[in-house]
Write a protein that holds these residues in place. Structure first.
Motif, short mmCIF file in Angstrom:
data_model
loop_
_atom_site.label_atom_id
_atom_site.label_comp_id
_atom_site.label_asym_id
_atom_site.label_seq_id
_atom_site.Cartn_x
_atom_site.Cartn_y
_atom_site.Cartn_z
N ASP A 114 0.20 -65.72 27.60
CA ASP A 114 -1.00 -65.03 28.07
C ASP A 114 -0.97 -63.77 27.23
O ASP A 114 -0.19 -63.17 26.74
N THR A 145 -6.30 -75.20 24.63
CA THR A 145 -6.23 -73.78 25.40
C THR A 145 -7.20 -72.86 24.59
O THR A 145 -7.79 -72.10 25.23
N ASP A 146 -7.01 -73.00 23.34
CA ASP A 146 -8.17 -72.16 22.53
C ASP A 146 -9.61 -72.42 22.91
O ASP A 146 -10.14 -71.20 23.15
N THR A 149 -9.97 -70.58 26.51
CA THR A 149 -9.80 -69.19 26.68
C THR A 149 -11.14 -68.49 25.97
O THR A 149 -11.47 -67.58 26.16
N ASN A 150 -11.69 -69.36 25.01
CA ASN A 150 -12.85 -68.63 24.32
C ASN A 150 -14.21 -69.35 24.80
O ASN A 150 -15.48 -69.33 24.10
N SER A 151 -14.16 -69.97 25.95
CA SER A 151 -15.45 -70.44 26.48
C SER A 151 -16.31 -69.88 27.12
O SER A 151 -17.52 -69.91 27.37
N TRP A 155 -12.11 -68.87 33.60
CA TRP A 155 -10.93 -69.77 33.55
C TRP A 155 -9.63 -69.27 34.04
O TRP A 155 -9.41 -68.12 33.99
N THR A 156 -8.85 -70.08 34.48
CA THR A 156 -7.16 -70.01 34.85
C THR A 156 -6.52 -71.13 34.28
O THR A 156 -6.88 -72.24 34.48
N ILE A 157 -5.50 -70.91 33.57
CA ILE A 157 -4.63 -71.68 32.90
C ILE A 157 -3.20 -71.57 33.55
O ILE A 157 -2.73 -70.46 33.39
N GLY A 206 -9.43 -65.55 34.00
CA GLY A 206 -9.14 -64.81 32.90
C GLY A 206 -7.52 -64.65 32.58
O GLY A 206 -7.21 -63.83 31.56
N ALA A 208 -3.49 -66.43 32.48
CA ALA A 208 -2.67 -67.80 32.26
C ALA A 208 -1.33 -67.51 33.15
O ALA A 208 -0.35 -67.26 32.40
#
Length: 213
Positions: A114, A145-146, A149-151, A155-157, A206, A208
């Motif tokens: 994160d 993941t890239d 996170t850049n979308s 998001w939550t991972i 936003g 992880a």
């Protein structure tokens, strides 16, 4: 809420669908193999069958959703080739943007940090194991993941290390390496429960978070 789940017939995905139903959500399950659909889903779950390369089927599954959950994970088969889940994730995110769906919940491992973390002995060990034992799967996770996170989405991972079978323990450690004490093992039932809880909770938007029992 209307929730679409990708990887719905996997070990964690199936449990996540059940948890979402128990929480009162309407669920659309995206699956590759109709033979893996649990009988208990009949009349309770909308099902869309397709490959991760099938943009039309993915678009059908995402349409009308309030949130998308991805329980997809790379194959650990050493004979596997390519990175199908990277392109599949791209198709999901593109469809979400077309349909105005902005909430995404997915999975990864602590080998991917994160932004608020610094590497620890534990994360270095997990990353080393991933890179050396499963390099193709590791690269696929990085690529997925890239994209997420850049979308630009909310998001939550959810990151975990050693999923295991068994009933939910209910006692989770949740947080970030270097700040919080996170262990290794966690039951798939607890992963599913935590995943379902993030659908309508922006606490970790936003971010992880890593989890363990």
């Amino acid at each position: 809420m209307n929730v679409t789940v990708f990887g719905a017939t996997g070990a964690i995905g199936t449990l996540t669908v059940t948890d979402l139903l128990d929480r009162g959500h309407n669920v659309t399950a995206y699956a590759r193999n109709p033979d893996k659909l649990p009988a208990s889903w009949r009349d309770r779950v909308r099902v869309v069958i397709g490959e991760m390369s099938d943009t039309s089927a993915i678009d059908d599954a995402v349409a009308g959703a309030d949130c998308v959950v991805s329980a997809l994970g790379p194959s650990l088969d050493r004979k596997a080739s390519g990175h199908p889940l990277i392109e599949g994730t791209r198709h999901i995110l593109d469809s979400m943007k077309r349909h105005g769906v902005d909430r995404f919940v997915g999975h990864a491992t602590p080998s991917i940090l994160d932004p608020r973390e610094k590497p620890t002995l534990q994360t270095r060990l997990i990353s080393l194991m991933g890179r050396t034992m499963y390099p193709r799967a590791y690269r696929e996770l990085l690529g997925m993941t890239d994209l997420i996170t850049n979308s630009g989405l909310r998001w939550t991972i959810i990151r975990f290390t050693a999923p295991k079978d068994g009933p939910a323990v209910g006692d989770l450690r949740v947080g970030f390496f270097g700040t919080d004490k996170i262990g290794f093992a966690v039951t798939r039932a607890d992963i599913a429960d935590f995943t379902a809880a993030q659908v309508d909770d922006d606490r970790y938007a936003g971010a992880a978070p890593a989890i363990s029992n």
